[in-house]
Design a protein around this motif. Structure first.
Motif, PDB file in Angstrom:
ATOM      1  N   GLY A  55      -2.913  42.642  95.171  1.00 15.08           N
ATOM      2  CA  GLY A  55      -4.022  41.923  94.680  1.00 15.08           C
ATOM      3  C   GLY A  55      -5.373  42.034  95.390  1.00 15.08           C
ATOM      4  N   SER A  56      -6.395  41.486  94.885  1.00 18.30           N
ATOM      5  CA  SER A  56      -8.012  41.630  95.138  1.00 18.30           C
ATOM      6  C   SER A  56      -8.471  40.358  95.027  1.00 18.30           C
ATOM      7  N   ASP A  57      -9.404  40.087  95.960  1.00 20.02           N
ATOM      8  CA  ASP A  57     -10.133  39.038  96.028  1.00 20.02           C
ATOM      9  C   ASP A  57     -11.705  39.490  96.717  1.00 20.02           C
ATOM     10  N   CYS A  58     -12.654  38.832  96.299  1.00 19.06           N
ATOM     11  CA  CYS A  58     -13.949  39.080  96.901  1.00 19.06           C
ATOM     12  C   CYS A  58     -14.637  37.729  97.450  1.00 19.06           C
ATOM     13  N   LEU A  59     -15.630  37.776  98.378  1.00 18.33           N
ATOM     14  CA  LEU A  59     -16.111  36.696  98.770  1.00 18.33           C
ATOM     15  C   LEU A  59     -17.163  36.208  97.720  1.00 18.33           C
ATOM     16  N   SER A  60     -17.179  34.765  97.519  1.00 17.61           N
ATOM     17  CA  SER A  60     -18.168  34.183  96.602  1.00 17.61           C
ATOM     18  C   SER A  60     -18.650  32.640  97.350  1.00 17.61           C
ATOM     19  N   LYS A  61     -19.743  32.470  96.526  1.00 17.84           N
ATOM     20  CA  LYS A  61     -20.395  30.998  97.063  1.00 17.84           C
ATOM     21  C   LYS A  61     -19.322  30.171  96.739  1.00 17.84           C
ATOM     22  N   PHE A  62     -18.630  30.074  95.860  1.00 15.01           N
ATOM     23  CA  PHE A  62     -17.545  29.065  95.376  1.00 15.01           C
ATOM     24  C   PHE A  62     -16.428  29.002  96.479  1.00 15.01           C
ATOM     25  N   ILE A 107     -19.481  35.535  82.269  1.00 15.61           N
ATOM     26  CA  ILE A 107     -18.897  34.000  82.248  1.00 15.61           C
ATOM     27  C   ILE A 107     -17.488  34.247  81.733  1.00 15.61           C
ATOM     28  N   ASN A 108     -17.462  35.082  80.810  1.00 15.43           N
ATOM     29  CA  ASN A 108     -15.865  35.186  80.362  1.00 15.43           C
ATOM     30  C   ASN A 108     -14.845  35.855  81.295  1.00 15.43           C
ATOM     31  N   GLY A 109     -15.348  36.530  81.950  1.00 16.67           N
ATOM     32  CA  GLY A 109     -14.731  37.224  83.114  1.00 16.67           C
ATOM     33  C   GLY A 109     -14.259  36.350  84.349  1.00 16.67           C
ATOM     34  N   LEU A 110     -14.581  34.902  84.106  1.00 20.06           N
ATOM     35  CA  LEU A 110     -14.151  33.960  85.442  1.00 20.06           C
ATOM     36  C   LEU A 110     -12.497  34.123  85.620  1.00 20.06           C
ATOM     37  N   HIS A 111     -12.062  33.897  84.641  1.00 20.82           N
ATOM     38  CA  HIS A 111     -10.604  33.715  84.806  1.00 20.82           C
ATOM     39  C   HIS A 111      -9.761  35.136  85.541  1.00 20.82           C
ATOM     40  N   ALA A 112      -8.682  34.473  86.053  1.00 25.95           N
ATOM     41  CA  ALA A 112      -7.782  35.402  86.993  1.00 25.95           C
ATOM     42  C   ALA A 112      -7.525  36.857  86.307  1.00 25.95           C
ATOM     43  N   GLY A 113      -7.005  36.706  84.929  1.00 28.05           N
ATOM     44  CA  GLY A 113      -6.362  37.704  84.464  1.00 28.05           C
ATOM     45  C   GLY A 113      -7.254  38.699  83.947  1.00 28.05           C
ATOM     46  N   ASP A 114      -8.661  38.508  83.820  1.00 28.72           N
ATOM     47  CA  ASP A 114      -9.628  39.527  83.563  1.00 28.72           C
ATOM     48  C   ASP A 114      -9.761  40.465  84.417  1.00 28.72           C
ATOM     49  N   SER A 115      -9.549  40.134  86.023  1.00 38.79           N
ATOM     50  CA  SER A 115      -9.882  41.142  86.857  1.00 38.79           C
ATOM     51  C   SER A 115      -8.466  42.388  86.664  1.00 38.79           C
ATOM     52  N   ASN A 163     -11.878  32.689 109.591  1.00 39.62           N
ATOM     53  CA  ASN A 163     -13.000  33.566 108.605  1.00 39.62           C
ATOM     54  C   ASN A 163     -12.404  34.069 107.417  1.00 39.62           C
ATOM     55  N   LEU A 164     -13.321  33.691 106.412  1.00 45.40           N
ATOM     56  CA  LEU A 164     -12.918  34.110 104.855  1.00 45.40           C
ATOM     57  C   LEU A 164     -12.988  35.630 104.993  1.00 45.40           C
ATOM     58  N   GLY A 165     -12.353  36.516 104.288  1.00 43.92           N
ATOM     59  CA  GLY A 165     -12.347  37.809 104.264  1.00 43.92           C
ATOM     60  C   GLY A 165     -12.385  38.294 102.492  1.00 43.92           C
ATOM     61  N   GLU A 166     -12.694  39.517 102.300  1.00 43.84           N
ATOM     62  CA  GLU A 166     -12.418  40.146 101.073  1.00 43.84           C
ATOM     63  C   GLU A 166     -11.938  41.408 101.069  1.00 43.84           C
ATOM     64  N   ALA A 167     -10.888  41.671 100.138  1.00 40.87           N
ATOM     65  CA  ALA A 167     -10.106  42.980 100.337  1.00 40.87           C
ATOM     66  C   ALA A 167      -9.313  43.418  99.061  1.00 40.87           C
ATOM     67  N   ALA A 168      -9.026  44.281  98.905  1.00 45.13           N
ATOM     68  CA  ALA A 168      -8.091  44.643  97.816  1.00 45.13           C
ATOM     69  C   ALA A 168      -6.934  45.691  98.426  1.00 45.13           C
ATOM     70  N   ALA A 169      -5.654  45.394  98.143  1.00 44.16           N
ATOM     71  CA  ALA A 169      -4.690  46.154  98.399  1.00 44.16           C
ATOM     72  C   ALA A 169      -3.353  46.396  97.462  1.00 44.16           C
ATOM     73  N   PHE A 170      -2.890  47.555  97.149  1.00 44.45           N
ATOM     74  CA  PHE A 170      -1.945  47.644  96.369  1.00 44.45           C
ATOM     75  C   PHE A 170      -0.978  48.867  96.473  1.00 44.45           C
ATOM     76  N   PRO A 197     -12.429  43.187  90.269  1.00 46.13           N
ATOM     77  CA  PRO A 197     -11.978  44.304  89.887  1.00 46.13           C
ATOM     78  C   PRO A 197     -12.389  45.839  90.590  1.00 46.13           C
ATOM     79  N   LEU A 198     -13.819  45.583  90.864  1.00 44.02           N
ATOM     80  CA  LEU A 198     -14.500  47.018  91.446  1.00 44.02           C
ATOM     81  C   LEU A 198     -13.402  47.248  92.911  1.00 44.02           C
ATOM     82  N   LEU A 199     -13.008  46.195  93.655  1.00 39.59           N
ATOM     83  CA  LEU A 199     -12.252  46.691  94.764  1.00 39.59           C
ATOM     84  C   LEU A 199     -10.902  46.987  94.389  1.00 39.59           C
ATOM     85  N   GLY A 200     -10.327  46.229  93.419  1.00 36.90           N
ATOM     86  CA  GLY A 200      -9.010  46.493  92.962  1.00 36.90           C
ATOM     87  C   GLY A 200      -8.669  47.964  92.570  1.00 36.90           C
ATOM     88  N   ILE A 201      -9.711  48.301  91.621  1.00 37.76           N
ATOM     89  CA  ILE A 201      -9.654  49.730  90.998  1.00 37.76           C
ATOM     90  C   ILE A 201      -9.667  50.499  92.201  1.00 37.76           C
TER      91      ILE A 201
END
Length: 399
Positions: A186-193, A130-138, A220-227, A75-79
Motif C-alpha cells: 500500500g501507499s499513502d501520502c500526507l495531505s491537508k484533507f 482532479i480525476n486522480g482523486l479516487h483510490a484506484g488511480d494510484s 502522529n500521521l505518517g506517509e509511506a509506501a511498502a510492497f 503513486p510516486l511513493l508506491g512506484i
C-alpha cells in the motif's frame, strides 16, 4: 498444516528511510522520523508532529524519470517501493507468469486534487489531478510503471488495515491458483484533507507519539509506501528463489462497534487473531513477537491491549509498536509493519517501543523499550482500521 506463501522481495520508503536497508538501520538505532511539518502549507503545521518523507515530489519524479507535476505523491511513493521489491525478488520479466498487483490506499491522489480543487470550474489544465482523486488511480499508475498492463490489478481501501488486507488477498489468490505471483502492499501520502480530518477527531498529538503509555496524547500521521512480492512454490522452485519469509496466517473481522473507534474489549481484534491462528494452524503460544497496531490513541491502545490479554490468556509475548518511528502511515501501515516483521525474523530482533515510560492503568502490559535480540521464528502483526475493520497477519521463517 498451511505451508505458507513465500515472500521473495520487499520495498519500502518511509520517514525513517528511503529503502528497506535504511529503515532497518533506523529501527536498530532508535532513529525516529517524527518531526514538524515542512512540505504542506497547513494552519496546523505548528500544532502537530508527523512522519514526513524528506524527498519532495520533484525529487521523486526525477528519480523515476517522470514529467514534473504529472503524478500525485501516493503513486510516486508506491512506484519507488514496488520497484525495490521487484528488484530484490530478481524479476526481470514481470509477465513470465500470472502476476497481479493489489494495493491499499486511503488518501489516493488527494494531495493534488485538493491543490487544484478551486480551479475545477475555471480551467481544464489540471483535470488529471482532479480525476486522480479516487483510490484506484494510484494503483493503476503503479501497475503501469511496473508493466502490469494486462494483469489482475485491484485496490483495497479499508482504512488502516488496507495493505494488510492486500497481503491477505494476495496470499489467498496464490493459494487458490488464481495467480503465481502478486505484488501486495500500500501507499499513502500526507495531505491537508487527512490532517484536517484527524484533527477534527481530536486524536493527533502535538508531540512524539508514545504507544501503550498511560500518558499518551494521540497519534502522529505518517506517509509511506511498502510492497512485498509473494510467489507460489512452483515459481520459487523453478527459479531457485531465495525466500525471505512466509505469510503463514491471516484473518479479518469487524467488530461493528463505531465508525472510528474500536470496541473497548477488542472484540474485532480477537476475532481477527483467532482466524489468523486457525489459518496458520498454530497456537498463540507459538508467537515469538507481536508487532502491535499501537497508534498511541486512548481508544486503540486500550482496545488492542485487552484483545492481546484475551487471545493470549494473559501470557502476552514480547510486543512493541513501531509507529513511534514512522507515525501512523494509514493504508500503508499493514505492509510497512509486515516488512518490519520479516526483518525481525531475519535478524532475530524485537524493536523498541519508543517513548514508553508509564504502564496503562487498565492493565499490566509493558512493551519492549530497548532493542532486544532473541531467536524469532513467528511474528504476529495487527492492523486495525476505521469502521471496525481488523486484520491480523502471521509471518514465519519456515513454510
Amino acid at each position: 498444516m498451511n505451508r505458507g506463501i513465500a515472500i521473495t522481495g520487499m520495498g519500502l520508503i518511509s520517514s525513517i528511510g528511503n529503502n528497506v536497508e535504511e529503515n532497518l538501520a533506523s529501527l536498530t538505532s532508535n532513529k525516529t522520523g517524527i518531526s514538524r511539518i515542512t512540505q504542506i502549507n497547513t494552519v496546523h503545521k505548528n500544532d502537530i508532529m508527523v512522519g514526513e518523507i524528506s524527498q519532495t515530489n520533484d525529487m521523486l519524479e526525477k528519480k523515476l524519470g517522470l514529467a514534473p507535476n504529472s503524478y500525485s505523491r501516493t503513486p510516486l511513493l508506491g512506484i519507488v517501493a514496488a520497484k525495490e521489491a521487484i528488484a530484490q525478488a530478481g524479476i526481470s520479466n514481470i509477465k513470465d507468469c500470472k502476476t497481479g498487483l493489489i494495493s491499499g490506499t486511503t488518501v489516493g491522489g488527494m494531495d493534488k486534487s485538493e491543490q487544484y480543487f478551486y480551479d475545477y470550474f475555471e480551467s481544464d489544465d489540471h483535470w488529471n489531478h482532479i480525476n486522480g482523486l479516487h483510490a484506484g488511480d494510484s494503483t493503476q499508475k503503479i501497475a503501469d510503471a511496473l508493466g502490469l498492463t494486462e494483469s489482475f490489478v485491484t485496490t483495497i481501501s479499508t482504512a488502516c488495515s488496507s495493505s494488510a488486507n492486500a497481503i491477505m488477498l494476495g496470499a489467498r489468490m496464490i493459494k487458490a491458483g488464481e495467480l503465481d505471483r502478486v505484488i501486495v502492499g500500500g501507499s499513502d501520502c500526507l495531505s491537508k484533507f487527512t490532517i484536517n480530518g484527524f484533527k477534527t477527531l481530536m486524536i493527533l498529538s502535538d508531540t512524539y507519539n508514545t504507544p501503550f503509555d498511560e500518558n499518551r496524547k494521540g497519534l502522529n500521521l505518517g506517509e509511506a509506501a511498502a510492497f512485498l512480492v509473494l510467489e507460489s512454490d512452483e515459481i520459487v522452485l523453478r527459479e531457485n528463489k531465495k525466500v525471505l519469509a512466509y505469510v503463514k496466517g491471516y484473518g479479518n473481522a469487524n467488530d461493528a462497534f463505531h465508525q472510528t473507534a474500536s470496541s473497548e474489549n477488542g472484540d474485532g481484534a480477537v476475532l481477527a487473531m483467532e482466524k489468523a491462528f486457525q489459518t496458520a494452524g498454530i497456537e498463540p503460544s507459538d508467537i515469538d513477537y507481536i508487532n502491535a497496531h499501537g497508534t498511541a490513541t486512548p481508544n486503540n491502545d486500550l482496545s488492542e491491549g485487552r484483545s492481546l490479554i484475551r487471545i493470549f490468556n494473559g501470557n502476552v509475548p514480547e510486543f512493541s509498536s513501531t509507529k513511534a518511528f514512522t507515525g501512523h502511515t494509514l493504508a500503508a501501515a499493514g505492509s510497512v509493519e509486515a516488512i518490519y516483521s520479516v526483518l525481525a525474523l531475519q535478524n532475530n530482533i524485537i524493536y523498541p517501543n519508543l517513548g514508553f515510560k508509564t504502564p496503562m492503568s487498565e492493565f499490566d502490559l509493558v512493551p519492549e523499550t530497548i532493542l532486544k535480540h532473541k531467536e524469532i521464528n513467528t511474528v504476529l502483526s495487527n492492523s486495525f482500521g476505521f469502521g471496525g475493520n481488523c486484520s491480523t497477519l502471521i509471518f514465519t521463517k519456515e513454510a
